[in-house]
Design a protein around this motif. Structure first.
Motif, PDB file in Angstrom:
ATOM      1  N   ASN A  67       0.868  -1.180   0.000  1.00  0.00           N
ATOM      2  CA  ASN A  67       0.000   0.000   0.000  1.00  0.00           C
ATOM      3  C   ASN A  67       0.898   1.221   0.000  1.00  0.00           C
ATOM      4  O   ASN A  67       2.107   1.121   0.078  1.00  0.00           O
ATOM      5  CB  ASN A  67      -0.975  -0.005   1.177  1.00  0.00           C
ATOM      6  CG  ASN A  67      -0.317   0.302   2.511  1.00  0.00           C
ATOM      7  OD1 ASN A  67       0.870   0.601   2.584  1.00  0.00           O
ATOM      8  ND2 ASN A  67      -1.072   0.202   3.571  1.00  0.00           N
ATOM      9  N   GLY A  68       0.291   2.359  -0.097  1.00  0.00           N
ATOM     10  CA  GLY A  68       1.085   3.590  -0.150  1.00  0.00           C
ATOM     11  C   GLY A  68       0.902   4.222  -1.505  1.00  0.00           C
ATOM     12  O   GLY A  68      -0.206   4.279  -2.015  1.00  0.00           O
ATOM     13  N   LYS A  81      -5.238   1.602  -0.172  1.00  0.00           N
ATOM     14  CA  LYS A  81      -5.772   0.264  -0.436  1.00  0.00           C
ATOM     15  C   LYS A  81      -4.623  -0.738  -0.569  1.00  0.00           C
ATOM     16  O   LYS A  81      -3.643  -0.497  -1.264  1.00  0.00           O
ATOM     17  CB  LYS A  81      -6.576   0.299  -1.739  1.00  0.00           C
ATOM     18  CG  LYS A  81      -7.133  -1.044  -2.145  1.00  0.00           C
ATOM     19  CD  LYS A  81      -7.835  -0.962  -3.488  1.00  0.00           C
ATOM     20  CE  LYS A  81      -8.229  -2.340  -3.943  1.00  0.00           C
ATOM     21  NZ  LYS A  81      -8.551  -2.382  -5.353  1.00  0.00           N
ATOM     22  N   TRP A  82      -4.755  -1.896   0.107  1.00  0.00           N
ATOM     23  CA  TRP A  82      -3.759  -2.963  -0.039  1.00  0.00           C
ATOM     24  C   TRP A  82      -3.941  -3.630  -1.391  1.00  0.00           C
ATOM     25  O   TRP A  82      -5.049  -3.982  -1.767  1.00  0.00           O
ATOM     26  CB  TRP A  82      -3.921  -4.015   1.061  1.00  0.00           C
ATOM     27  CG  TRP A  82      -3.415  -3.574   2.398  1.00  0.00           C
ATOM     28  CD1 TRP A  82      -4.162  -3.148   3.452  1.00  0.00           C
ATOM     29  CD2 TRP A  82      -2.058  -3.503   2.831  1.00  0.00           C
ATOM     30  NE1 TRP A  82      -3.351  -2.834   4.504  1.00  0.00           N
ATOM     31  CE2 TRP A  82      -2.054  -3.042   4.157  1.00  0.00           C
ATOM     32  CE3 TRP A  82      -0.836  -3.795   2.224  1.00  0.00           C
ATOM     33  CZ2 TRP A  82      -0.880  -2.864   4.891  1.00  0.00           C
ATOM     34  CZ3 TRP A  82       0.332  -3.614   2.952  1.00  0.00           C
ATOM     35  CH2 TRP A  82       0.300  -3.155   4.269  1.00  0.00           C
ATOM     36  N   LYS A  83      -2.841  -3.821  -2.126  1.00  0.00           N
ATOM     37  CA  LYS A  83      -2.829  -4.577  -3.371  1.00  0.00           C
ATOM     38  C   LYS A  83      -2.130  -5.885  -3.051  1.00  0.00           C
ATOM     39  O   LYS A  83      -0.976  -5.897  -2.645  1.00  0.00           O
ATOM     40  CB  LYS A  83      -2.066  -3.851  -4.475  1.00  0.00           C
ATOM     41  CG  LYS A  83      -2.731  -2.565  -4.952  1.00  0.00           C
ATOM     42  CD  LYS A  83      -2.413  -1.446  -4.025  1.00  0.00           C
ATOM     43  CE  LYS A  83      -2.789  -0.092  -4.580  1.00  0.00           C
ATOM     44  NZ  LYS A  83      -2.573   0.954  -3.576  1.00  0.00           N
ATOM     45  N   PHE A 100       7.336 -10.587  -7.443  1.00  0.00           N
ATOM     46  CA  PHE A 100       5.946 -10.657  -7.002  1.00  0.00           C
ATOM     47  C   PHE A 100       5.012 -10.029  -8.018  1.00  0.00           C
ATOM     48  O   PHE A 100       5.438  -9.352  -8.952  1.00  0.00           O
ATOM     49  CB  PHE A 100       5.795  -9.978  -5.633  1.00  0.00           C
ATOM     50  CG  PHE A 100       6.209  -8.530  -5.627  1.00  0.00           C
ATOM     51  CD1 PHE A 100       5.271  -7.521  -5.745  1.00  0.00           C
ATOM     52  CD2 PHE A 100       7.540  -8.188  -5.508  1.00  0.00           C
ATOM     53  CE1 PHE A 100       5.652  -6.188  -5.752  1.00  0.00           C
ATOM     54  CE2 PHE A 100       7.934  -6.857  -5.505  1.00  0.00           C
ATOM     55  CZ  PHE A 100       6.987  -5.857  -5.632  1.00  0.00           C
ATOM     56  N   ASP A 101       3.717 -10.301  -7.825  1.00  0.00           N
ATOM     57  CA  ASP A 101       2.698  -9.737  -8.714  1.00  0.00           C
ATOM     58  C   ASP A 101       1.573  -9.133  -7.887  1.00  0.00           C
ATOM     59  O   ASP A 101       1.516  -9.305  -6.678  1.00  0.00           O
ATOM     60  CB  ASP A 101       2.175 -10.781  -9.698  1.00  0.00           C
ATOM     61  CG  ASP A 101       1.429 -11.917  -9.021  1.00  0.00           C
ATOM     62  OD1 ASP A 101       0.752 -11.707  -7.990  1.00  0.00           O
ATOM     63  OD2 ASP A 101       1.501 -13.049  -9.526  1.00  0.00           O
ATOM     64  N   TRP A 102       0.670  -8.434  -8.560  1.00  0.00           N
ATOM     65  CA  TRP A 102      -0.554  -7.908  -7.966  1.00  0.00           C
ATOM     66  C   TRP A 102      -1.530  -7.631  -9.095  1.00  0.00           C
ATOM     67  O   TRP A 102      -1.195  -7.871 -10.244  1.00  0.00           O
ATOM     68  CB  TRP A 102      -0.284  -6.658  -7.104  1.00  0.00           C
ATOM     69  CG  TRP A 102       0.117  -5.427  -7.850  1.00  0.00           C
ATOM     70  CD1 TRP A 102      -0.680  -4.393  -8.237  1.00  0.00           C
ATOM     71  CD2 TRP A 102       1.427  -5.080  -8.310  1.00  0.00           C
ATOM     72  NE1 TRP A 102       0.045  -3.438  -8.909  1.00  0.00           N
ATOM     73  CE2 TRP A 102       1.335  -3.834  -8.964  1.00  0.00           C
ATOM     74  CE3 TRP A 102       2.675  -5.709  -8.251  1.00  0.00           C
ATOM     75  CZ2 TRP A 102       2.437  -3.202  -9.535  1.00  0.00           C
ATOM     76  CZ3 TRP A 102       3.764  -5.074  -8.825  1.00  0.00           C
ATOM     77  CH2 TRP A 102       3.631  -3.842  -9.451  1.00  0.00           C
ATOM     78  N   GLY A 154       5.055   3.941   1.501  1.00  0.00           N
ATOM     79  CA  GLY A 154       4.177   2.966   2.142  1.00  0.00           C
ATOM     80  C   GLY A 154       4.873   1.667   2.502  1.00  0.00           C
ATOM     81  O   GLY A 154       6.063   1.627   2.766  1.00  0.00           O
ATOM     82  N   ARG A 155       4.101   0.594   2.462  1.00  0.00           N
ATOM     83  CA  ARG A 155       4.556  -0.732   2.857  1.00  0.00           C
ATOM     84  C   ARG A 155       4.557  -1.673   1.668  1.00  0.00           C
ATOM     85  O   ARG A 155       3.724  -1.555   0.776  1.00  0.00           O
ATOM     86  CB  ARG A 155       3.630  -1.315   3.943  1.00  0.00           C
ATOM     87  CG  ARG A 155       3.619  -0.561   5.257  1.00  0.00           C
ATOM     88  CD  ARG A 155       4.925  -0.724   6.017  1.00  0.00           C
ATOM     89  NE  ARG A 155       5.238  -2.098   6.327  1.00  0.00           N
ATOM     90  CZ  ARG A 155       5.157  -2.632   7.535  1.00  0.00           C
ATOM     91  NH1 ARG A 155       4.752  -1.936   8.559  1.00  0.00           N
ATOM     92  NH2 ARG A 155       5.493  -3.906   7.724  1.00  0.00           N
ATOM     93  N   LEU A 156       5.492  -2.651   1.691  1.00  0.00           N
ATOM     94  CA  LEU A 156       5.523  -3.738   0.717  1.00  0.00           C
ATOM     95  C   LEU A 156       5.989  -4.940   1.509  1.00  0.00           C
ATOM     96  O   LEU A 156       7.176  -5.101   1.778  1.00  0.00           O
ATOM     97  CB  LEU A 156       6.475  -3.408  -0.435  1.00  0.00           C
ATOM     98  CG  LEU A 156       6.262  -4.137  -1.748  1.00  0.00           C
ATOM     99  CD1 LEU A 156       7.014  -3.500  -2.875  1.00  0.00           C
ATOM    100  CD2 LEU A 156       6.475  -5.607  -1.691  1.00  0.00           C
ATOM    101  N   ASP A 157       5.026  -5.755   1.955  1.00  0.00           N
ATOM    102  CA  ASP A 157       5.250  -6.850   2.900  1.00  0.00           C
ATOM    103  C   ASP A 157       5.070  -8.217   2.235  1.00  0.00           C
ATOM    104  O   ASP A 157       4.404  -8.336   1.208  1.00  0.00           O
ATOM    105  CB  ASP A 157       4.228  -6.775   4.047  1.00  0.00           C
ATOM    106  CG  ASP A 157       4.351  -5.513   4.874  1.00  0.00           C
ATOM    107  OD1 ASP A 157       5.479  -5.019   5.060  1.00  0.00           O
ATOM    108  OD2 ASP A 157       3.308  -5.024   5.356  1.00  0.00           O
TER     109      ASP A 157
END
Length: 160
Positions: A67-68, A81-83, A100-102, A154-157
């Motif tokens: 997100n971010g 919004k979280w992707k 990774f993907d989204w 933001g975050r990327l977890d």
């Protein structure tokens, strides 16, 4: 030799992250922190990665989410919004690569990070769908089921 024929640094054979140790990465890593606490937003189990990972290592399959900063390639995207998507981690020497993907797999990204001690990761992310988008990224390996990550917006977890 053109760039298409050059060997890739990353083990996934996709476009490499440009300058994963540049000054922006060093500056961000010098000021950003991740505690790995039980109160962190990544502490709760949310991942759906399949069980093909090996215990005791971060290599293998992961669930990913970020997100971010809104993704300009997605209409009506919002920064809060979280992707969510899927990912895979591979290690090469002292580097960790997280692919990774989204957006249901339509968009892809790669993190190229140097391992600094047993828990800290420092590197950069590239949006492989829109390669002009790169961001410094830091990560904290909490354990073999959780990697907390942060970029400037933001975050990327990662979780499994």
């Amino acid at each position: 030799m053109n760039s298409e024929n050059q060997a890739k640094r990353n083990p996934f054979g996709v476009m490499d992250v440009p300058d994963p140790n540049d000054a922006d990465v060093a500056q961000f890593a010098g000021s950003a922190t991740l505690e790995g606490s039980a109160e962190d937003v990544n502490a709760a189990s949310w991942g759906t990665a399949d069980g093909t990972s090996r215990s005791g290592t971060i290599e293998g399959h992961w669930s990913s989410r970020w997100n971010g900063g809104a993704d300009p390639t997605i209409a009506c995207d919002s920064a809060d919004k979280w992707k969510q998507g899927q990912g895979e981690a591979r290690m090469v020497a002292d580097r960790v690569y997280l692919y990774f993907d989204w957006d249901s797999g339509a968009r892809k990204g790669l993190i190229d990070a140097k391992r600094q001690g047993p828990q800290r990761l420092v590197g950069k992310y590239i949006n492989l769908t829109s390669p002009a988008i790169t961001r410094p990224w830091i990560g904290r390996i909490v354990d073999d089921r959780r990697i907390d990550g942060r970029f400037p917006e933001g975050r990327l977890d990662f979780r499994r």
